[in-house]
Design a protein around this motif. Sequence first.
Motif, mmCIF file in Angstrom:
data_model
loop_
_atom_site.group_PDB
_atom_site.id
_atom_site.type_symbol
_atom_site.label_atom_id
_atom_site.label_comp_id
_atom_site.label_asym_id
_atom_site.label_seq_id
_atom_site.Cartn_x
_atom_site.Cartn_y
_atom_site.Cartn_z
ATOM 1 N N ARG A 44 0.823 -1.221 0.000
ATOM 2 C CA ARG A 44 0.000 0.000 0.000
ATOM 3 C C ARG A 44 0.850 1.261 0.000
ATOM 4 O O ARG A 44 0.593 2.210 0.733
ATOM 5 N N PRO A 100 -2.391 3.963 -4.020
ATOM 6 C CA PRO A 100 -3.362 3.004 -3.497
ATOM 7 C C PRO A 100 -4.375 3.739 -2.614
ATOM 8 O O PRO A 100 -4.000 4.614 -1.834
ATOM 9 N N VAL A 141 -6.753 3.273 0.353
ATOM 10 C CA VAL A 141 -6.938 2.340 1.456
ATOM 11 C C VAL A 141 -7.936 2.933 2.431
ATOM 12 O O VAL A 141 -7.792 4.082 2.853
ATOM 13 N N CYS A 155 -7.285 -2.271 0.881
ATOM 14 C CA CYS A 155 -6.917 -1.547 -0.331
ATOM 15 C C CYS A 155 -8.066 -1.709 -1.317
ATOM 16 O O CYS A 155 -8.354 -2.818 -1.774
ATOM 17 N N THR A 197 -6.645 1.694 -6.959
ATOM 18 C CA THR A 197 -5.634 2.716 -7.208
ATOM 19 C C THR A 197 -6.198 3.835 -8.081
ATOM 20 O O THR A 197 -7.095 3.608 -8.886
#
Length: 165
Positions: free
Chosen positions: A91, A124, A126, A131, A134
């Motif tokens: 991440r 990423p 999160v 996650c 992207t």
Amino acid sequence: MTELDARIAGAVSNNVDVANALAGLDRLAVFAAIDTWARPVLQQALCTVNRFDAENMAVIRLYSSDPVSYPPGGSKQKRGMPWGEHVLVQRRIYVGEGADAIRTSFDDHTAILGLGLQSVINVPVVVGDVCLGTVNFLMREPRIQDAHVNFARLAAYMAAPGFLA
């Protein structure tokens, strides 16, 4: 104040379209508004948003500013790839500068370079400990400044509600 500082200040004060898109929670409207909002600062020529399928270690494209070259629905396998480990598992933001970085990190490097793209910021997104995917900004310039990375991180995290919509 540098030119980049001025562009960042302008973008931060002009986020009405992003706020309206977030209020409506239309996934594509959120991603498109963030792409448009970030363009004066990052000057990206391509913005894509990918959902992370952790079970299959793959990403599926939800949004693309260039749907002809990179259509929504396209997917990429990331199992066993250093980029996947770095961005999706660890991440961490990936910054790729120059054609060699693009070639090393992406299977579709010929298409990326063919569009004249020479650098990338992959952020990423999160939430909690998950996650979601992207947000990816690809630029024609081969170098990226730290301020670009910080701005890209902010823009990407504004996309979180779009992943959850």
